[in-house]
Design a protein around this motif. Structure first.
Motif, PDB file in Angstrom:
ATOM      1  N   LYS A 176       0.854  -1.186   0.000  1.00 11.46           N
ATOM      2  CA  LYS A 176       0.000   0.000   0.000  1.00 11.46           C
ATOM      3  C   LYS A 176       0.891   1.237   0.000  1.00 11.46           C
ATOM      4  O   LYS A 176       1.686   1.436   0.916  1.00 11.46           O
ATOM      5  N   LYS A 177       0.736   2.046  -0.997  1.00 11.97           N
ATOM      6  CA  LYS A 177       1.645   3.187  -1.177  1.00 11.97           C
ATOM      7  C   LYS A 177       1.587   4.169  -0.006  1.00 11.97           C
ATOM      8  O   LYS A 177       2.576   4.829   0.299  1.00 11.97           O
ATOM      9  N   LYS A 178       0.422   4.278   0.630  1.00  9.51           N
ATOM     10  CA  LYS A 178       0.326   5.226   1.748  1.00  9.51           C
ATOM     11  C   LYS A 178       1.141   4.779   2.956  1.00  9.51           C
ATOM     12  O   LYS A 178       1.367   5.577   3.871  1.00  9.51           O
ATOM     13  N   SER A 179       1.592   3.514   2.955  1.00  9.64           N
ATOM     14  CA  SER A 179       2.364   2.986   4.084  1.00  9.64           C
ATOM     15  C   SER A 179       3.853   2.872   3.782  1.00  9.64           C
ATOM     16  O   SER A 179       4.603   2.263   4.563  1.00  9.64           O
ATOM     17  N   ILE A 180       4.304   3.432   2.677  1.00 12.65           N
ATOM     18  CA  ILE A 180       5.729   3.368   2.342  1.00 12.65           C
ATOM     19  C   ILE A 180       6.532   4.213   3.332  1.00 12.65           C
ATOM     20  O   ILE A 180       6.148   5.336   3.669  1.00 12.65           O
ATOM     21  N   ASN A 181       7.644   3.672   3.772  1.00 11.34           N
ATOM     22  CA  ASN A 181       8.501   4.326   4.767  1.00 11.34           C
ATOM     23  C   ASN A 181       9.481   5.254   4.038  1.00 11.34           C
ATOM     24  O   ASN A 181      10.673   4.963   3.890  1.00 11.34           O
ATOM     25  N   TRP A 182       8.981   6.418   3.620  1.00 10.62           N
ATOM     26  CA  TRP A 182       9.767   7.310   2.777  1.00 10.62           C
ATOM     27  C   TRP A 182      11.010   7.861   3.476  1.00 10.62           C
ATOM     28  O   TRP A 182      12.079   7.966   2.854  1.00 10.62           O
ATOM     29  N   MET A 190      18.019   4.679  -0.459  1.00  8.45           N
ATOM     30  CA  MET A 190      17.430   3.561  -1.200  1.00  8.45           C
ATOM     31  C   MET A 190      16.117   3.947  -1.882  1.00  8.45           C
ATOM     32  O   MET A 190      15.298   3.091  -2.197  1.00  8.45           O
ATOM     33  N   VAL A 191      15.937   5.236  -2.134  1.00 15.13           N
ATOM     34  CA  VAL A 191      14.737   5.676  -2.852  1.00 15.13           C
ATOM     35  C   VAL A 191      14.684   5.058  -4.242  1.00 15.13           C
ATOM     36  O   VAL A 191      13.610   4.746  -4.772  1.00 15.13           O
ATOM     37  N   GLY A 192      15.843   4.849  -4.847  1.00 14.15           N
ATOM     38  CA  GLY A 192      15.902   4.255  -6.183  1.00 14.15           C
ATOM     39  C   GLY A 192      15.388   2.830  -6.245  1.00 14.15           C
ATOM     40  O   GLY A 192      15.168   2.305  -7.343  1.00 14.15           O
ATOM     41  N   CYS A 193      15.190   2.190  -5.092  1.00 12.86           N
ATOM     42  CA  CYS A 193      14.640   0.831  -5.078  1.00 12.86           C
ATOM     43  C   CYS A 193      13.137   0.821  -5.348  1.00 12.86           C
ATOM     44  O   CYS A 193      12.562  -0.236  -5.592  1.00 12.86           O
ATOM     45  N   CYS A 194      12.507   1.986  -5.277  1.00 15.69           N
ATOM     46  CA  CYS A 194      11.067   2.070  -5.545  1.00 15.69           C
ATOM     47  C   CYS A 194      10.805   1.935  -7.031  1.00 15.69           C
ATOM     48  O   CYS A 194      11.651   2.249  -7.877  1.00 15.69           O
ATOM     49  N   THR A 195       9.620   1.463  -7.346  1.00 12.14           N
ATOM     50  CA  THR A 195       9.207   1.414  -8.740  1.00 12.14           C
ATOM     51  C   THR A 195       8.813   2.813  -9.206  1.00 12.14           C
ATOM     52  O   THR A 195       8.574   3.719  -8.394  1.00 12.14           O
ATOM     53  N   LEU A 196       8.720   2.972 -10.506  1.00 10.32           N
ATOM     54  CA  LEU A 196       8.317   4.275 -11.040  1.00 10.32           C
ATOM     55  C   LEU A 196       6.899   4.628 -10.599  1.00 10.32           C
ATOM     56  O   LEU A 196       6.600   5.797 -10.326  1.00 10.32           O
ATOM     57  N   ASP A 197       6.046   3.640 -10.492  1.00  7.73           N
ATOM     58  CA  ASP A 197       4.672   3.888 -10.052  1.00  7.73           C
ATOM     59  C   ASP A 197       4.642   4.394  -8.614  1.00  7.73           C
ATOM     60  O   ASP A 197       3.868   5.293  -8.275  1.00  7.73           O
ATOM     61  N   GLN A 198       5.474   3.837  -7.751  1.00 11.21           N
ATOM     62  CA  GLN A 198       5.537   4.287  -6.358  1.00 11.21           C
ATOM     63  C   GLN A 198       6.095   5.697  -6.257  1.00 11.21           C
ATOM     64  O   GLN A 198       5.618   6.516  -5.453  1.00 11.21           O
ATOM     65  N   LEU A 199       7.083   6.003  -7.078  1.00 11.41           N
ATOM     66  CA  LEU A 199       7.659   7.348  -7.074  1.00 11.41           C
ATOM     67  C   LEU A 199       6.666   8.373  -7.608  1.00 11.41           C
ATOM     68  O   LEU A 199       6.602   9.505  -7.112  1.00 11.41           O
ATOM     69  N   LYS A 200       5.892   8.001  -8.606  1.00 10.70           N
ATOM     70  CA  LYS A 200       4.862   8.903  -9.126  1.00 10.70           C
ATOM     71  C   LYS A 200       3.795   9.170  -8.069  1.00 10.70           C
ATOM     72  O   LYS A 200       3.248  10.272  -8.003  1.00 10.70           O
ATOM     73  N   TYR A 201       3.507   8.176  -7.252  1.00  8.33           N
ATOM     74  CA  TYR A 201       2.557   8.365  -6.155  1.00  8.33           C
ATOM     75  C   TYR A 201       3.080   9.422  -5.190  1.00  8.33           C
ATOM     76  O   TYR A 201       2.337  10.316  -4.764  1.00  8.33           O
TER      77      TYR A 201
END
Length: 238
Positions: A176-182, A190-201
């Motif tokens: 769930k994107k709202k629970s990502i530990n930004w 390790m932000v680069g480990c996210c998918t493009l969809d997660q980064l767009k969110y």
């Protein structure tokens, strides 16, 4: 009365004085009057006047919604903070001052080893890690030209504390994107480990441009998170 004959000095033949002028203007009966012709020509209106005037075409465009405005229908404006350093708004963390004032000096997150599948937690010092990233951005912001460097795109991962495998520990990113530990991803680089969809969110809920290549979205994510931690710092795009 017949015309009177006269004598021609050249051939001594009688001639008659007739008006032989062939100009039709002297004979109005030989052609219709101009007014009559004009009346006949405009008896029917020109075809262009008979056709209905085209109506203006109205193009209705879907109004674009401000990415930081209300979420989609059925979703609330606020969420339950998934972490102590997260706010009630999606993809927004507390400022560094707020966190230190409340006694939060370290940020932790779940990771797993790609080799042995062992799952555990890693903890980062909040201030030290933030200053390390912030200083790098200040020194290289304009050189990067809003593109993440290779070290951010393909980060060097931690070594596994169980099997010892190097560069093998990846962050556990919530489905769930709202629970990502930004904040944890930022401090661990390790932000680069996210998918493009997660980064767009993330960019969507922070008002950043999200229709771009991944290296630009990663850069904007780093910049935005630093700006959230220190709103008065040099972390604006321009």
């Amino acid at each position: 009365m017949a015309p009177s004959p006269t004598t021609n000095n050249n051939n001594n033949k009688p001639t008659l004085h007739h008006n032989n002028n062939n100009n039709n203007n002297n004979h109005p009966e030989s052609s219709p009057p101009i007014a009559a012709a004009t009346t006949t020509f405009y008896h029917h209106p020109p075809p262009s006047l008979e056709q209905p005037q085209p109506q203006p075409v109205v193009i209705r465009r879907r109004q674009r919604r401000n990415p930081r405005q209300t979420p989609r229908e059925g979703k609330s404006l606020t969420i339950q903070p998934p972490y102590p350093w997260a706010t009630t708004h999606r993809a927004i963390v507390h400022t560094l001052k707020t966190l230190t004032d409340t006694g939060i000096t370290a940020v932790s997150g779940d990771v797993y080893c790609k080799r042995c599948d062992q799952r555990y937690q890693i903890e980062y010092d909040l201030r030290d890690k933030f200053l390390e990233i912030a200083n790098y951005i200040v020194e290289n912001k304009y050189k990067l030209r809003e593109r993440a460097p290779p070290a951010w795109m393909n980060p060097t991962l931690p070594n596994c504390r169980f099997c010892g495998q190097e560069n093998s520990v990846k962050p556990v990113i919530a489905k769930k994107k709202k629970s990502i530990n930004w904040l944890f991803l930022l401090l661990g680089k390790m932000v680069g480990c996210c998918t493009l969809d997660q980064l767009k969110y993330f960019c969507k809920h922070t008002g950043n441009h999200r229709t771009a290549a991944k290296d630009r979205v990663v850069f904007l994510t780093y910049l935005e998170l630093c700006k959230q931690l220190d709103p008065t710092g040099p972390f604006h795009r321009f």
